[in-house]
Design an enzyme around this catalytic site. Structure first.
Site, PDB file in Angstrom:
ATOM      1  N   ASP A   1      -4.328  -4.191   4.190  1.00  0.00           N
ATOM      2  CA  ASP A   1      -3.532  -4.234   5.407  1.00  0.00           C
ATOM      3  C   ASP A   1      -3.819  -5.579   6.121  1.00  0.00           C
ATOM      4  O   ASP A   1      -3.812  -6.618   5.482  1.00  0.00           O
ATOM      5  CB  ASP A   1      -3.850  -3.001   6.268  1.00  0.00           C
TER       6      ASP A   1
ATOM      7  N   ASP B   1       2.079   3.760  -1.552  1.00  0.00           N
ATOM      8  CA  ASP B   1       2.044   3.105  -0.247  1.00  0.00           C
ATOM      9  C   ASP B   1       3.425   2.550   0.081  1.00  0.00           C
ATOM     10  O   ASP B   1       3.794   1.471  -0.381  1.00  0.00           O
ATOM     11  CB  ASP B   1       1.010   1.978  -0.226  1.00  0.00           C
TER      12      ASP B   1
ATOM     13  N   HIS C   1      -1.555   4.527   1.764  1.00  0.00           N
ATOM     14  CA  HIS C   1      -1.814   3.207   2.340  1.00  0.00           C
ATOM     15  C   HIS C   1      -3.310   2.961   2.501  1.00  0.00           C
ATOM     16  O   HIS C   1      -3.811   1.887   2.172  1.00  0.00           O
ATOM     17  CB  HIS C   1      -1.100   3.087   3.691  1.00  0.00           C
TER      18      HIS C   1
END
Length: 296
Positions: free
Chosen positions: A121, A248, A275
């Site tokens: 991320d 994801d 995710h």
């Protein structure tokens, strides 16, 4: 520039499950940045960077696997998250500042070199910039459910709606966001650990603003620097692993882009994970990282 920062009381972190690592701190431009470390101090360093809206607690299943492999695993808390100081105003956060804060921790405070970056991320959005701008410091890269947007391609409508909700929600449910990004159902004590850094809404400027810092137009303040980073990555000549999960919807489309752009990039798929693959398949991710380092 000095910013007004809040500091989460230590007692908020008193009952963290499976995360007994003592916090360590470094000064980064007048702010206190936190991290934890596992494994031998002279082991090859692995820098683990989390994203929105989590903190180093996310890596609690990965850390022991890397430590057992003889590696020095360092999981940082981004400024505004975890045990790190939290600038009180959303305007105190910028993409460039987050890159600089992590650079100051990794290189100025810890003096790391020969680093394996693991970025997920925002950990990748920040970490890949550092790799491109300081390639001599890094030995290899593991990109896990992340990307490096330049604003040259439109973001999906669902993501734009998510950005607006996070920015404007009267109460931002941190643990709810983490749970929404997992395939597994998280225990109550785990959800509480994700809420721990944020005693009330005044502490949440970081989580609220991070989606707004992702470049979404070609003229975004970070677009030029990210384009320059892509140029550097397209000439990368060290080991690079694309280690995405199979489920994801947020970053999945970035895996083939990274694989195609970085010369010689290898790819592995972490099955049964969303995710936050560190939650859904942390031990498996740790093994993938350790095997990748061993094999290169």
């Amino acid at each position: 520039m000095r910013v007004r920062a809040l500091r989460t009381p230590q007692d908020r972190f008193a009952a963290l499950p499976d995360f007994g690592y003592p916090p360590r701190y470094a000064d980064v431009g007048g702010l206190r940045m936190a991290y934890v470390a596992a494994g031998p101090p002279d082991g090859e360093p692995v820098l683990l960077l989390h994203g929105e809206p989590s903190w180093s607690f996310l890596y609690r299943k990965v850390l022991p696997v890397l430590a057992d492999a003889g590696l020095r695993a360092i999981a940082a808390d981004l400024v505004g998250f975890g045990r790190s100081d939290k600038p009180a105003e959303m305007s105190d956060h910028s993409y460039a500042r987050h890159v600089e804060w992590v650079r100051a921790l990794a290189f100025d405070a810890l003096g790391l070199s020969g680093v394996t970056l693991v970025g997920q991320d925002w950990g990748g959005l920040i970490g890949l910039r550092l790799v491109a701008e300081h390639p001599g410091r890094f030995a290899r890269v593991v990109a896990a459910n992340t990307g490096l947007p330049t604003g040259d391609h439109p973001m999906p409508e669902i993501w734009l709606r998510f950005r607006e909700v996070v920015r404007t929600a009267p109460v931002l449910g941190i643990s709810r966001l983490v749970q929404a990004g997992c395939r597994s159902v998280l225990a109550g004590e785990v959800l509480a650990a994700y809420e721990a850094p944020f005693p009330d809404e005044s502490f949440k400027a970081g989580p609220r603003v991070m989606p707004s810092l992702v470049p979404t137009t070609p003229g975004d303040p970070a677009s030029a620097a990210n384009r320059a980073a892509w140029q550097q990555l397209s000439a990368w000549d060290k080991p690079f692993l694309v280690a995405f999960s199979d489920s994801d919807p947020i970053t999945g489309a970035m895996a083939p882009i990274l694989k195609a752009a970085v010369p010689g990039a290898a790819e592995t798929v972490i099955e049964g994970a969303g995710h936050f693959l560190q939650e859904d398949a942390g031990e498996r991710l740790g093994t993938v990282i350790a095997d990748f380092i061993r094999g290169t």
